[in-house]
Write a protein that holds these residues in place. Structure first.
Motif, PDB file in Angstrom:
ATOM      1  N   THR A  23      75.599  30.933  48.024  1.00  0.00           N
ATOM      2  CA  THR A  23      75.403  31.192  49.443  1.00  0.00           C
ATOM      3  C   THR A  23      76.621  31.910  50.023  1.00  0.00           C
ATOM      4  O   THR A  23      77.694  31.963  49.411  1.00  0.00           O
ATOM      5  CB  THR A  23      75.160  29.888  50.206  1.00  0.00           C
ATOM      6  OG1 THR A  23      76.368  29.106  50.202  1.00  0.00           O
ATOM      7  CG2 THR A  23      74.036  29.082  49.585  1.00  0.00           C
ATOM      8  N   SER A  24      76.463  32.436  51.219  1.00  0.00           N
ATOM      9  CA  SER A  24      77.591  33.065  51.905  1.00  0.00           C
ATOM     10  C   SER A  24      78.596  31.999  52.330  1.00  0.00           C
ATOM     11  O   SER A  24      78.277  30.818  52.457  1.00  0.00           O
ATOM     12  CB  SER A  24      77.099  33.825  53.134  1.00  0.00           C
ATOM     13  OG  SER A  24      76.457  32.933  54.040  1.00  0.00           O
TER      14      SER A  24
ATOM     15  N   LYS B  38      75.821  36.204  57.414  1.00  0.00           N
ATOM     16  CA  LYS B  38      74.976  35.193  58.039  1.00  0.00           C
ATOM     17  C   LYS B  38      74.774  34.016  57.080  1.00  0.00           C
ATOM     18  O   LYS B  38      74.884  34.170  55.856  1.00  0.00           O
ATOM     19  CB  LYS B  38      73.622  35.792  58.396  1.00  0.00           C
ATOM     20  CG  LYS B  38      73.691  36.997  59.303  1.00  0.00           C
ATOM     21  CD  LYS B  38      74.125  36.635  60.703  1.00  0.00           C
ATOM     22  CE  LYS B  38      74.052  37.844  61.624  1.00  0.00           C
ATOM     23  NZ  LYS B  38      74.541  37.516  62.979  1.00  0.00           N
ATOM     24  N   PRO B  39      74.464  32.823  57.620  1.00  0.00           N
ATOM     25  CA  PRO B  39      74.279  31.651  56.755  1.00  0.00           C
ATOM     26  C   PRO B  39      73.203  31.829  55.690  1.00  0.00           C
ATOM     27  O   PRO B  39      73.301  31.240  54.608  1.00  0.00           O
ATOM     28  CB  PRO B  39      73.907  30.539  57.744  1.00  0.00           C
ATOM     29  CG  PRO B  39      74.547  30.953  59.032  1.00  0.00           C
ATOM     30  CD  PRO B  39      74.436  32.449  59.055  1.00  0.00           C
TER      31      PRO B  39
ATOM     32  N   SER C  89      81.189  27.760  50.280  1.00  0.00           N
ATOM     33  CA  SER C  89      79.950  28.359  49.783  1.00  0.00           C
ATOM     34  C   SER C  89      79.405  27.452  48.699  1.00  0.00           C
ATOM     35  O   SER C  89      80.160  26.856  47.926  1.00  0.00           O
ATOM     36  CB  SER C  89      80.233  29.757  49.219  1.00  0.00           C
ATOM     37  OG  SER C  89      79.181  30.196  48.375  1.00  0.00           O
TER      38      SER C  89
ATOM     39  N   SER D 184      86.251  25.025  63.686  1.00  0.00           N
ATOM     40  CA  SER D 184      86.472  26.430  63.381  1.00  0.00           C
ATOM     41  C   SER D 184      87.950  26.689  63.134  1.00  0.00           C
ATOM     42  O   SER D 184      88.804  26.371  63.950  1.00  0.00           O
ATOM     43  CB  SER D 184      85.967  27.304  64.531  1.00  0.00           C
ATOM     44  OG  SER D 184      86.198  28.658  64.259  1.00  0.00           O
TER      45      SER D 184
ATOM     46  N   ILE E 165      72.381  23.680  55.301  1.00  0.00           N
ATOM     47  CA  ILE E 165      72.616  25.073  54.948  1.00  0.00           C
ATOM     48  C   ILE E 165      71.277  25.680  54.553  1.00  0.00           C
ATOM     49  O   ILE E 165      70.602  25.165  53.665  1.00  0.00           O
ATOM     50  CB  ILE E 165      73.608  25.178  53.780  1.00  0.00           C
ATOM     51  CG1 ILE E 165      74.924  24.471  54.132  1.00  0.00           C
ATOM     52  CG2 ILE E 165      73.860  26.631  53.419  1.00  0.00           C
ATOM     53  CD1 ILE E 165      75.857  24.329  52.946  1.00  0.00           C
TER      54      ILE E 165
ATOM     55  N   SER F  86      68.972  31.005  50.963  1.00  0.00           N
ATOM     56  CA  SER F  86      69.421  32.393  51.186  1.00  0.00           C
ATOM     57  C   SER F  86      68.241  33.350  51.251  1.00  0.00           C
ATOM     58  O   SER F  86      68.107  34.278  50.441  1.00  0.00           O
ATOM     59  CB  SER F  86      70.398  32.797  50.081  1.00  0.00           C
ATOM     60  OG  SER F  86      71.528  31.954  50.072  1.00  0.00           O
TER      61      SER F  86
ATOM     62  N   THR G 150      86.624  27.492  54.742  1.00  0.00           N
ATOM     63  CA  THR G 150      85.259  27.981  54.570  1.00  0.00           C
ATOM     64  C   THR G 150      84.729  27.481  53.237  1.00  0.00           C
ATOM     65  O   THR G 150      85.500  27.137  52.333  1.00  0.00           O
ATOM     66  CB  THR G 150      85.188  29.527  54.581  1.00  0.00           C
ATOM     67  OG1 THR G 150      85.959  30.032  53.489  1.00  0.00           O
ATOM     68  CG2 THR G 150      85.717  30.084  55.886  1.00  0.00           C
TER      69      THR G 150
ATOM     70  N   GLN H  22      80.749  29.998  54.897  1.00  0.00           N
ATOM     71  CA  GLN H  22      80.643  29.622  56.301  1.00  0.00           C
ATOM     72  C   GLN H  22      81.676  28.545  56.617  1.00  0.00           C
ATOM     73  O   GLN H  22      82.202  27.883  55.717  1.00  0.00           O
ATOM     74  CB  GLN H  22      79.236  29.108  56.619  1.00  0.00           C
ATOM     75  CG  GLN H  22      78.120  30.095  56.348  1.00  0.00           C
ATOM     76  CD  GLN H  22      78.168  31.318  57.240  1.00  0.00           C
ATOM     77  OE1 GLN H  22      78.511  31.212  58.424  1.00  0.00           O
ATOM     78  NE2 GLN H  22      77.834  32.477  56.682  1.00  0.00           N
ATOM     79  N   THR H  23      81.957  28.394  57.912  1.00  0.00           N
ATOM     80  CA  THR H  23      82.874  27.348  58.374  1.00  0.00           C
ATOM     81  C   THR H  23      82.078  26.090  58.687  1.00  0.00           C
ATOM     82  O   THR H  23      81.085  26.140  59.419  1.00  0.00           O
ATOM     83  CB  THR H  23      83.624  27.799  59.633  1.00  0.00           C
ATOM     84  OG1 THR H  23      84.404  28.946  59.302  1.00  0.00           O
ATOM     85  CG2 THR H  23      84.544  26.699  60.140  1.00  0.00           C
ATOM     86  N   TYR H  24      82.509  24.973  58.133  1.00  0.00           N
ATOM     87  CA  TYR H  24      81.858  23.685  58.391  1.00  0.00           C
ATOM     88  C   TYR H  24      82.902  22.746  58.967  1.00  0.00           C
ATOM     89  O   TYR H  24      83.947  22.506  58.375  1.00  0.00           O
ATOM     90  CB  TYR H  24      81.269  23.116  57.097  1.00  0.00           C
ATOM     91  CG  TYR H  24      80.267  24.054  56.479  1.00  0.00           C
ATOM     92  CD1 TYR H  24      79.060  24.327  57.118  1.00  0.00           C
ATOM     93  CD2 TYR H  24      80.536  24.704  55.275  1.00  0.00           C
ATOM     94  CE1 TYR H  24      78.146  25.210  56.572  1.00  0.00           C
ATOM     95  CE2 TYR H  24      79.620  25.586  54.723  1.00  0.00           C
ATOM     96  CZ  TYR H  24      78.432  25.842  55.382  1.00  0.00           C
ATOM     97  OH  TYR H  24      77.528  26.725  54.846  1.00  0.00           O
TER      98      TYR H  24
END
Length: 526
Positions: A407-408, A41-42, A497, A415, A24, A27, A495, A410-412
């Motif tokens: 952090t924003s 955005k990541p 963060s 999906s 990751i 930021s 998701t 995100q999908t890890y």
């Protein structure tokens, strides 16, 4: 009859969960208070406090040191006189001006019995010397030439009604209080007969004149510079030329509409442009001229934090202390947001990348009442009569600096699928061991790092202080080194963060990225 062997089906092997590792990024795009939480955005941040976004990493903001003490009252202005071969620094309280060129306890005031400490300044060099010109709209205009303080003889207007001096093409301009009138002096002069320039018929939305600023076409200072007049209702009238008394050399370029400015220190020159702090954004005068209010707001340097400025204005817009300052040496500009008469936080931007953060919004506040510059370094004042040097060292005096990043989301993994976070590793470069509080937030939650997570919120230097600890007894630490420890991560969701905080005291702390380990959830048969 022939024997037919039965078909044997091998036992079904139970497949373990799929494992994944992802890096990751830090930021470095800074705060994003504009986009939807699922559309970031990541490298965006939901929280970034007391961390400065450099181009490729985050760093905990530098520290502060007490510089001048003993000022009688709240510090309301910090002002630099810059001569050909030397500089001096002054600070103003509500009633006095002090010479604070030398650090330490201040001496007697150099100017006293004043009615306001909110001075605006400009430098002006004439054949008679280099002058700091000050005005506050309450007291008569003051000049300082490197040695003496004087009250210049300005005629045709009451000097104490003048404010906001601005130098443009060898002329000093002033705003007259509570009017639509500007005044200007003869060229290369710091005194003399002032001439008026009326803007009432130009400001079609009404209001009063509150600021004047120069705008460069090319980033420098030259014959093609504009002069911008800013109204309290957000209109900006831009003129071109050098002699307002001559129709041949002075002309209106245009009048542009924007949101109303905040406070009486709403402008700052950044790279030849005039930035205006308004109720909805920091607007570039160049962009306002190029595309109007809507385009300038979309393209504003504050575009990604406009919502934060609007919320701050709604809460604190009536307070005194709003201002903007620029520090080119540090690639930094800031907006000071007062939250009371004694407290404040800042929106801070990397002017090269446009990435924003906050200083002191959640912890370790600077509580600045005003900002200034001296020898290209940032200084700020507080309500307790102290002036501080900012961006100095890695602690606030003897206190640690608490910082926080989120952090924003995100999908890890798959999906839209569920993943279980297992391990997280922040990749630090630091002058000592960093022990952060860290927690994975899943599915757009905002769970705070708690004392049950990795703690304490501390990062201490591994070694001793030079010229303080005993030789052959103290242990001397190394320079900046990588600190990449794994921590347990918990959370199951679609998701995720990273929410992390810490406290540094006396060491530099840089965050480069995170490594995350996770398990991908199995599909469920319906």
């Amino acid at each position: 009859m022939a024997y037919i062997a039965p078909i044997r089906t091998p036992p079904r092997r139970i497949q373990g969960p799929a494992m994944g590792t992802v890096q990751i990024p830090a930021s470095t795009r800074g705060l994003n208070l504009r986009d939807g939480i699922a559309a970031m955005k990541p490298a965006d941040a939901l929280i970034l406090d007391n961390m400065f976004p450099e181009a490729t990493y985050l760093r905990v903001r530098n520290g502060t040191q007490s510089y001048a003490t003993g000022i009688n009252g709240s510090v309301q202005s910090i002002m630099e006189w810059s001569g050909p071969s030397s500089r001096k620094l002054f600070a103003a309280s509500p009633t006095d001006i002090y010479d604070i060129t030398t650090t330490g306890a201040v001496g007697a005031a150099v100017v006293s019995s004043l009615g306001s400490g909110y001075w605006q300044t400009t430098m002006m060099t004439t054949p008679g010397g280099a002058f700091l010109v000050l005005a506050n709209g309450v007291n008569s205009v003051r000049n300082y030439d490197g040695t003496s303080w004087t009250t210049p003889a300005i005629t045709n207007v009451t000097s104490s009604t003048l404010n906001f001096p601005c130098l443009h093409k060898s002329r000093i301009w002033f705003v007259q209080n509570n009017s639509t009138k500007a005044w200007y002096l003869p060229t290369a002069s710091i005194a003399g007969a002032a001439s008026s320039f009326e803007l009432g018929d130009t400001f079609t939305d009404g209001g009063k004149l509150i600021a004047i600023g120069a705008v460069s076409r090319d980033g420098g200072s030259g014959s093609d510079d504009y002069l911008a007049f800013v109204s309290s209702h957000g209109q900006v009238a831009v003129y071109q030329g050098d002699d307002p008394a001559s129709a041949n050399t002075w002309a209106l370029v245009g009048v542009y509409n924007g949101a109303p400015p905040i406070g009486n220190r709403s402008t700052a020159n950044i790279g030849g442009d005039l930035a205006i702090v308004t109720e909805s954004a920091v607007v570039s005068t160049r962009q306002l001229m190029a595309g109007g209010q809507d385009a300038s707001t979309r393209q504003a340097i504050t575009n990604r934090i406009d919502q934060g400025i609007l919320e701050a204005y709604n809460s604190y817009g009536a307070l005194t202390g709003w201002s903007m300052a620029s520090y080119p040496r540090y690639r930094m500009a800031l907006i000071n947001v007062p939250t009371s008469s004694t407290t404040a936080f800042q929106f801070v931007v990397n002017v090269q990348t446009g990435a924003w953060a906050t200083y002191g919004k959640s912890a370790s506040p600077l509580n600045a009442t005003c900002w200034g510059i001296y020898n290209e370094d940032p200084y700020y004042g507080r309500s307790d009569g102290t002036v501080y040097l900012a961006e100095s060292g890695y602690a606030d005096g003897t206190a640690g600096i608490s910082w926080q990043v989120k952090t924003s989301f995100q999908t890890y993994g798959r999906s839209g699928g569920v993943s279980r976070m297992t391990m997280i590793r922040p990749l630090f470069t630091a002058g000592g061991q960093v022990v952060p509080a860290i927690r994975m937030n899943v599915d757009y939650r905002n769970d705070q790092p708690l004392s049950t997570d990795a703690f304490p919120l501390a990062a201490g230097a591994q070694g001793s202080v030079w010229d303080t600890s005993l030789w052959d007894v103290g242990m001397w630490g190394d320079g900046a080194s990588p600190y990449n420890n794994w921590y347990a991560a918990t959370g199951i969701g679609t998701t995720a963060s990273v929410h992390m905080g810490g406290q540094s005291n006396g060491i530099q702390v840089i965050l480069n990225a995170f490594d995350l380990k996770y398990e991908v959830g199995q599909r469920v048969a319906l």
